[in-house]
Design a protein around this motif. Sequence first.
Motif, mmCIF file in Angstrom:
data_model
loop_
_atom_site.group_PDB
_atom_site.id
_atom_site.type_symbol
_atom_site.label_atom_id
_atom_site.label_comp_id
_atom_site.label_asym_id
_atom_site.label_seq_id
_atom_site.Cartn_x
_atom_site.Cartn_y
_atom_site.Cartn_z
ATOM 1 N N LEU A 136 0.511 -1.236 -0.004
ATOM 2 C CA LEU A 136 0.425 0.205 -0.576
ATOM 3 C C LEU A 136 0.916 1.451 0.194
ATOM 4 N N PRO A 137 1.648 1.749 -1.216
ATOM 5 C CA PRO A 137 2.652 2.296 -0.974
ATOM 6 C C PRO A 137 1.891 3.942 -0.464
ATOM 7 N N VAL A 163 -9.907 6.293 -4.021
ATOM 8 C CA VAL A 163 -9.203 5.590 -3.847
ATOM 9 C C VAL A 163 -8.496 4.477 -3.553
ATOM 10 N N THR A 164 -7.710 3.240 -4.362
ATOM 11 C CA THR A 164 -7.295 2.555 -3.402
ATOM 12 C C THR A 164 -6.086 2.251 -4.616
ATOM 13 N N CYS A 165 -4.890 2.286 -3.866
ATOM 14 C CA CYS A 165 -3.428 2.254 -4.165
ATOM 15 C C CYS A 165 -2.623 1.215 -3.774
ATOM 16 N N ILE A 166 -2.208 -0.025 -4.781
ATOM 17 C CA ILE A 166 -2.176 -1.008 -3.989
ATOM 18 C C ILE A 166 -0.782 -1.244 -5.229
ATOM 19 N N ASP A 167 0.235 -1.992 -5.351
ATOM 20 C CA ASP A 167 1.034 -3.193 -5.824
ATOM 21 C C ASP A 167 1.572 -4.460 -5.101
ATOM 22 N N ILE A 179 -6.956 1.633 -7.401
ATOM 23 C CA ILE A 179 -9.121 1.319 -7.925
ATOM 24 C C ILE A 179 -9.348 2.320 -7.513
ATOM 25 N N MET A 180 -10.646 2.315 -7.674
ATOM 26 C CA MET A 180 -12.346 3.376 -7.941
ATOM 27 C C MET A 180 -13.520 2.683 -8.570
ATOM 28 N N ARG A 181 -14.291 3.665 -7.861
ATOM 29 C CA ARG A 181 -15.999 3.062 -8.168
ATOM 30 C C ARG A 181 -15.823 3.431 -8.927
ATOM 31 N N ALA A 182 -16.441 2.252 -10.298
ATOM 32 C CA ALA A 182 -17.491 3.182 -11.137
ATOM 33 C C ALA A 182 -18.116 4.045 -11.724
#
Length: 366
Positions: free
Chosen positions: A177-178, A191-195, A202-205
């Motif tokens: 989770l940067p 947003v969720t930022c993941i690596d 990642i965002m909700r449409a």
Amino acid sequence: MNQPAIPCVVMRGGTSKGLYFHRDDLPGDEAARDRILLAAMGSPDARQIDGMGGSHPLTSKAAIVGPATRADADVDYLFLQVAVDEPEIRTTQNCGNILAGVGPFAIEQGLVRAGDGETRVRIHMTNSGTIAVASILTPGGKVTYEGDARIDGVPGTAAPIMLEFLDVSGSSCGDLLPTGGATGVEQGIEVTCIDNGMPVVIMRASDLGKTGAESPQELESDAALRAKIEEIRLGIGARMNLGDVADKTVPKMCLVSEPMRGGAISTQTFIPHRAHEAIGVLGAVSVAAACLIPGSVAQEVSGLTAESGNHRIDVEHPTGFLTVEIESEVVGGVVSIRRSALLRTARKLMQGDVYVPTTSQGHNEC
């Protein structure tokens, strides 16, 4: 002077297609190598009419494979994304689809000795410095491409190739989770930022005015949506430890919604400017991991519970599913990803030489 001939194999790897080269058949100088690859693909040109590319990022890819430079691997694999309409070669990301063809290529090129039945190939993904293990069916000591495995986005069936990712968490951004938490806000969007092998936002449409049921073509034709997504991407890149991402192919941008066909979560991915017809392998691995992070956008949409153990997560995409196996450990509410794996297939399409103009090798005249 005749055009130089460079040995090459054309392969489908997963839902992508590209050119595979033995490292010794290309110049060690990166600038010379890139000129050759651009010429081989026919870039820059939107149609790539004068080369082997297929006019789309998913079919304008290359793999360079050679003997391993670290003791715990069998081969090195460098992935190169060849831009279609720009004279650019990008090496800032891995590609899990093209990875599917690396094991068969390495065996047939004599870089790895085949066993009788199955051969496990440890692949050093040099873009990120991480290891993947590919299990290849080799009855009688020879690669077979025929089988009954089916993956969405590819017609027909082929031999199964299981890919395991052992140490990809935070491989590009330095942390799973940067940005330091499960969620954040960028340009007014949560947003969720993941690596977990691929940097993904990642965002909700629904937060972007979409249902998640749109086709990739519908999303790609929405200029306002694309502009908003790019605004978010440019703003979040530095916070993900990726620096200025204006000229990079990461992070990928993923719109998620509730599943529509029995999976865990539905996805629509920009890679980062074109809408993906499916989802990238490592992008799916990152999304699946996010489904297990408490409070993340993906976890709230999927409703999955974070707990230690093995999980099979069906990630829906526009042309089907991609099933990811995740081994996670939860300690003190903190989730660690220990192992990720999934099934792919590959097929050798052609083997021979690719011809490039002499100017691509730095000559001004014949």
